[in-house]
Design a protein around this motif. Structure first.
Motif, short mmCIF file in Angstrom:
data_model
loop_
_atom_site.label_atom_id
_atom_site.label_comp_id
_atom_site.label_asym_id
_atom_site.label_seq_id
_atom_site.Cartn_x
_atom_site.Cartn_y
_atom_site.Cartn_z
N ASP A 92 -18.71 -4.65 5.13
CA ASP A 92 -18.86 -4.93 3.92
C ASP A 92 -18.45 -6.29 3.84
O ASP A 92 -17.89 -6.93 4.59
N GLY A 93 -18.89 -7.02 2.58
CA GLY A 93 -18.34 -8.56 2.31
C GLY A 93 -16.88 -8.59 2.40
O GLY A 93 -16.38 -9.59 3.02
N LEU A 94 -16.12 -7.63 1.81
CA LEU A 94 -14.64 -7.73 2.00
C LEU A 94 -13.94 -7.78 3.53
O LEU A 94 -13.26 -8.68 3.97
N GLU A 95 -14.57 -6.91 4.64
CA GLU A 95 -14.17 -6.96 5.79
C GLU A 95 -14.67 -8.01 6.34
O GLU A 95 -13.81 -8.58 7.21
N PHE A 96 -15.84 -8.55 6.19
CA PHE A 96 -16.31 -9.81 6.78
C PHE A 96 -15.38 -10.83 6.36
O PHE A 96 -15.05 -11.63 7.27
N GLU A 123 -10.03 -6.99 -5.35
CA GLU A 123 -9.96 -6.86 -3.95
C GLU A 123 -10.57 -8.16 -3.18
O GLU A 123 -10.06 -8.51 -2.02
N ALA A 124 -11.63 -8.69 -3.66
CA ALA A 124 -12.36 -9.93 -3.06
C ALA A 124 -11.32 -10.95 -2.93
O ALA A 124 -11.29 -11.61 -2.00
N ILE A 125 -10.56 -11.17 -3.89
CA ILE A 125 -9.61 -12.27 -4.12
C ILE A 125 -8.35 -11.89 -3.09
O ILE A 125 -8.13 -12.83 -2.38
N ASN A 126 -7.96 -10.88 -2.82
CA ASN A 126 -7.24 -10.46 -1.82
C ASN A 126 -7.53 -10.36 -0.48
O ASN A 126 -6.75 -10.32 0.23
N ASP A 131 -5.06 -19.79 -1.97
CA ASP A 131 -4.21 -19.63 -2.84
C ASP A 131 -4.73 -18.76 -3.89
O ASP A 131 -5.70 -19.34 -4.63
N ARG A 132 -4.28 -17.54 -4.37
CA ARG A 132 -4.74 -16.75 -5.28
C ARG A 132 -4.44 -17.26 -6.64
O ARG A 132 -4.98 -16.77 -7.78
N ARG A 133 -3.54 -18.25 -6.75
CA ARG A 133 -2.98 -18.65 -8.07
C ARG A 133 -3.73 -19.93 -8.28
O ARG A 133 -3.78 -20.97 -7.52
#
Length: 160
Positions: free
Chosen positions: A58-62, A93-96, A136-138
Motif C-alpha cells: 500500500d501507499g504507506l509501505e511504499f 499513519e501517512a504522516i508517520n 519534519d512532522r511539525r
C-alpha cells in the motif's frame, strides 16, 4: 517530472489532467508500488502522488520503502498521499510513514495546487530518529512548548 502511483486508472487520468493543466510536461503513471520503485530509478521524478490503498504494497509501505530502504532511489522525494480515507488516524499513519502532504479525494485542482505550492515554498527539513525518517512532522515551532519531545537544538525550559 511527476510520478503517479494510483491503482485506479480513472483517478490516475484525473490527476494527470490536473497536472498537465498546471503545465507539468512529464507525468509517469503506474498502478503498482513495486513498479513505481523501479520506475524511480530510471525516471528520477521530482514528486510522487501516491494512493493510500494500492495492491500488495500500500501507499504507506511504499512511502516507508522510499524513506528507509538501503536501495531507495531518492529518500528525499516529496510525496503527496492521495486518499479517500480522511479520518484522523489514517492521516497520522501517512504522516508517520513519511509523506510530505496529504490530499483527500475527491481531488480538487485548487487543493492539489496548494499542496504543490507548500512543497515548493515551505519545504520542511528532514529528520532522522530511531523510529522515523522523513519530513519534519511539525509544521511550525512553538516557543511556548516546553514538553519532553522538543526539536534537537531547541533551548530547554530553564536552560536558556
Amino acid at each position: 517530472r511527476v510520478l503517479i502511483v494510483e491503482d485506479n486508472a480513472h483517478m490516475s487520468s484525473i490527476l494527470r489532467t490536473i497536472l498537465q493543466g498546471f503545465g507539468v510536461r512529464s507525468v509517469i503513471e503506474t498502478r503498482d508500488a513495486a513498479d513505481a520503485f523501479e520506475l524511480m530509478r530510471n525516471a528520477n521524478p521530482d514528486l510522487a502522488l501516491v494512493d493510500y490503498m494500492l495492491g500488495d504494497v500500500d501507499g504507506l509501505e511504499f512511502t516507508r520503502l522510499i524513506r528507509t530502504a538501503s536501495d531507495s532511489p531518492n529518500k528525499y522525494l516529496p510525496i503527496v498521499m492521495v486518499s479517500g480515507h480522511t479520518d484522523r488516524s489514517k492521516v497520522f499513519e501517512a504522516i508517520n510513514a513519511g509523506v510530505n502532504e496529504y490530499l483527500a479525494k475527491p481531488v480538487r485542482p485548487v487543493d492539489l495546487y496548494n499542496r504543490l505550492v507548500t512543497l515548493i515554498e515551505k519545504p520542511r527539513r528532514f529528520v532522522k530518529t530511531p523510529g522515523y525518517f522523513g519530513p519534519d512532522r511539525r509544521r511550525r515551532q512553538d516557543p511556548r512548548y516546553a514538553g519532553p519531545f522538543r526539536r534537537h537544538g531547541d533551548k530547554e525550559e530553564g536552560k536558556g
